[in-house]
Design an enzyme around this catalytic site. Sequence first.
Site, short mmCIF file in Angstrom:
data_model
loop_
_atom_site.label_atom_id
_atom_site.label_comp_id
_atom_site.label_asym_id
_atom_site.label_seq_id
_atom_site.Cartn_x
_atom_site.Cartn_y
_atom_site.Cartn_z
N ASP A 7 3.47 7.96 -8.49
CA ASP A 7 2.19 8.12 -9.19
C ASP A 7 1.57 9.49 -8.97
OD1 ASP A 7 1.69 7.57 -6.50
OD2 ASP A 7 0.97 5.55 -6.89
N ASP B 36 -5.70 -4.20 -1.84
CA ASP B 36 -5.86 -5.17 -2.93
C ASP B 36 -4.51 -5.62 -3.51
OD1 ASP B 36 -5.03 -2.87 -4.24
OD2 ASP B 36 -6.75 -2.73 -5.58
N HIS C 234 -2.08 -3.48 -4.57
CA HIS C 234 -1.43 -2.58 -5.54
C HIS C 234 -0.18 -1.96 -4.93
CE1 HIS C 234 -4.36 0.79 -4.12
NE2 HIS C 234 -3.17 1.16 -3.70
N GLU D 116 -2.98 -1.76 -10.16
CA GLU D 116 -4.10 -2.50 -9.59
C GLU D 116 -4.03 -3.98 -10.01
OE1 GLU D 116 -5.66 -1.10 -7.32
OE2 GLU D 116 -6.84 0.66 -7.89
C1 F6R Z 1 0.77 6.07 -3.29
C2 F6R Z 1 0.81 4.69 -3.72
C3 F6R Z 1 -0.17 3.67 -3.21
C4 F6R Z 1 -0.29 3.68 -1.68
C5 F6R Z 1 -1.33 2.67 -1.24
C6 F6R Z 1 -1.49 2.63 0.27
O1 F6R Z 1 1.82 6.81 -3.91
O2 F6R Z 1 1.61 4.38 -4.53
O3 F6R Z 1 0.22 2.40 -3.63
O4 F6R Z 1 0.96 3.37 -1.13
O5 F6R Z 1 -2.56 2.97 -1.82
O6 F6R Z 1 -2.02 3.84 0.72
P1 F6R Z 1 -2.08 4.17 2.29
O7 F6R Z 1 -0.68 4.34 2.74
O8 F6R Z 1 -2.84 5.45 2.36
O9 F6R Z 1 -2.76 3.01 2.93
#
Ligand code: F6R
Length: 260
Positions: free
Chosen positions: A67, A136, A138, A143
Amino acid sequence: MEVIIQPDAESAGLLAARIVASVIRDKPHAVVGFPTGSTPIPFYAHLVRMHREEGLDFSRITTFNLDEFVGLPHDHPASYHAYMDKHLIRHVNVARDRVHIPDGMAADIPSYCRKYEDDIRTAGGIDIQILGIGPDGHIGFNEPTSSLGSRTRIKTLTRQTRRDNAVEFGSEDKVPFHVLTMGVGTILDSRMILLLAFGAKKAEIVARTVEGPVAALVPASALQLHPQTVFLLDEPAAAGLSKIDYYRYVYEHKPDWQKY
Ligand code: F6R
């Protein structure tokens, strides 16, 4: 599904790097899907160390990131282009023309997203996709209520996800509303998936993902449908799992030939 519980994020990051290294050693032209965020930082540090100390060769792999924020130039410090450069790309011998990170500056977003999907297909599909998970549920930036069959497209971040990303941007109001993200369906097409989750704040969503119903409200729960997904957790992130003793028992009794 396999659930592996390690004492801490450091040892889980090392095991994740070992798994990815073995995929690359077995298949030098492997296609690897990469995440960003705080969770994979120890994992990237070990990949870089393995490149320096063990000669792990990235020169023939192709990479696809999950992403990117819409509207951020690649050199913006909070962009995932900058993140990947900082944590991996500049330290290893990956060929820059085989590094794919969604372009948040794309002028025609729908056709750009179709091309991202085409590029993954043309590269032969993703051999191993590494994931983090949002509180959440994702994965990528799919989301809650994302279609479990979704493909690469634009998504709107929830208020909470924008809040969670505020630190990198200096303040919440600077966090873009929109991202480009691989879809849940895109992720599920990967041959192997490795989801990393560390810390007590991920315990509840890990339990819902692994042991709850498959539902668009928890996009990561779609991984239950995938034939080869490994959840690599530290102790605090595993604390909410009702079958925790069984996962430990399975891992302890794993046949040698199946060990990573
Ligand atoms: C980032 C991504 C997100 C993160 C998620 C957890 O490329 O795809 O799904 O993996 O938001 O983020 P952290 O690791 O910062 O808790």
